[in-house]
Design a protein around this motif. Sequence first.
Motif, PDB file in Angstrom:
ATOM      1  N   SER A 122       0.839  -1.189   0.000  1.00  0.00           N
ATOM      2  CA  SER A 122       0.000   0.000   0.000  1.00  0.00           C
ATOM      3  C   SER A 122       0.877   1.243   0.000  1.00  0.00           C
ATOM      4  O   SER A 122       1.976   1.236   0.551  1.00  0.00           O
ATOM      5  N   GLY A 138      -2.000   2.857   6.595  1.00  0.00           N
ATOM      6  CA  GLY A 138      -3.384   3.211   6.274  1.00  0.00           C
ATOM      7  C   GLY A 138      -3.722   4.652   6.582  1.00  0.00           C
ATOM      8  O   GLY A 138      -4.858   5.078   6.407  1.00  0.00           O
ATOM      9  N   GLN A 183      -7.947   9.818  -6.395  1.00  0.00           N
ATOM     10  CA  GLN A 183      -8.510   9.020  -5.307  1.00  0.00           C
ATOM     11  C   GLN A 183      -9.592   8.113  -5.875  1.00  0.00           C
ATOM     12  O   GLN A 183     -10.509   8.583  -6.556  1.00  0.00           O
ATOM     13  N   GLU A 214      -8.942   5.249  -1.781  1.00  0.00           N
ATOM     14  CA  GLU A 214      -7.511   4.942  -1.839  1.00  0.00           C
ATOM     15  C   GLU A 214      -6.824   5.870  -2.829  1.00  0.00           C
ATOM     16  O   GLU A 214      -7.311   6.081  -3.945  1.00  0.00           O
ATOM     17  N   TRP A 215      -5.680   6.423  -2.438  1.00  0.00           N
ATOM     18  CA  TRP A 215      -4.932   7.292  -3.329  1.00  0.00           C
ATOM     19  C   TRP A 215      -4.060   6.475  -4.275  1.00  0.00           C
ATOM     20  O   TRP A 215      -3.436   5.503  -3.856  1.00  0.00           O
ATOM     21  N   THR A 216      -4.051   6.861  -5.542  1.00  0.00           N
ATOM     22  CA  THR A 216      -3.142   6.224  -6.500  1.00  0.00           C
ATOM     23  C   THR A 216      -2.406   7.310  -7.276  1.00  0.00           C
ATOM     24  O   THR A 216      -2.933   8.410  -7.481  1.00  0.00           O
TER      25      THR A 216
END
Length: 395
Positions: free
Chosen positions: A192, A197, A366, A370-372
């Motif tokens: 991750s 988290g 986002q 979840e950030w990518t």
Amino acid sequence: MSTHKPQIKVPATYMRGGTSKGVFFRLQDLPEAAQAPGKARDALLLRVIGSPDPYGKQIDGMGGATSSTSKTVILSASTRAGHDVDYLFGQVSIDKAFVDWSGNCGNLSAAVGAFAISGGLVDPARVPRDGVAVVRIWQANIGKTIIAHILMANGEVQETGDFELDGVTFPAAEVQLEFMDPAAEEEGAGGSMFPTGRLVDDLEVPGIGTLKATMINAGIPTIFINADAIGYDGTELQDAINGDAAALAKFETIRAYGALRMGLIEDLSEAATRQHTPKVAFVAQPASYTASSGKQVQAGDIDLLVRALSMGKLHHAMMGTAAVAIGTAAAIPGTLVNLAAGGGQREAVRFGHPSGTLRVGALATQENGEWTVKKAIMSRSARVLMEGWVRVPQE
């Protein structure tokens, strides 16, 4: 008759990439025993660089006695679909007998494309006589793709140019690097971008206190803390920290506890043999300062200040992989890096480091909370310094 064997000759190229230098090899040119990972390979590279050296000078080898110049690279034609070359990086310890294979060198990544083309590792059909060659690099240490844009002139890599990079004395041709999916799953990194988290954690470090920290896997696992929380203002140069044994010990303690929280190690004792990763960096809001070259950096010309440690010492400029981490973290609202840069969404930052400034771009999105980040982009330069054979005593 002498019992001492002659030295062996290994074809090698000494290159600068970004603000680093290293000895580059084609896998096929290494002695047979060193063509596979293991003790023989590590022993060869240690001897090439001149480690372990209790004097810390690497006089009897190619190393330059700093983390930026104690580096080795092994390249081979890629067997992976959609890639031209496999790139393996070995960070050689200066005073200890080990080679750290746990991360990439973002600076030397800038030299990989040129070496791969010149070394015949890229299909000639993919290399234009003039223009820009796009070299698709598989970064084998961390399982990532890097795209390098290499200028070509008259069928050869163009190394000279007027692109200036703070931390490098002379201008050269610009090499644009794209670090693809810099925060996607990485072996042993918890899978991750933020392994805990959270964008900001309370990191308890015995003897130092509880520090706000952004711990991120992007480019290279990095622990970001606020400069003022540890008694700095972010304008420090190398001498302010590297001559202070207590400060260096403090940073190593922070690094070890951060590595534990990130799941990179299972026991604190493992940090000593994993020096290359994670990195520790401290950030602050913009302020004017005089860079190590004497050049003035104005607060209005930068978005934030960053200082980072590599292999236990404050880096003279910025590691390329840490710059990827900075760009990625800056693009995500709420991280300590983003807040130091003024908060909000941004696609690029220019940060101040001990040698000057560097711009790095990253596009964060986002999805389902979840950030990518699809890619981080920055420009570097590289050139061949010397080529031929490196000589190594036979063990």
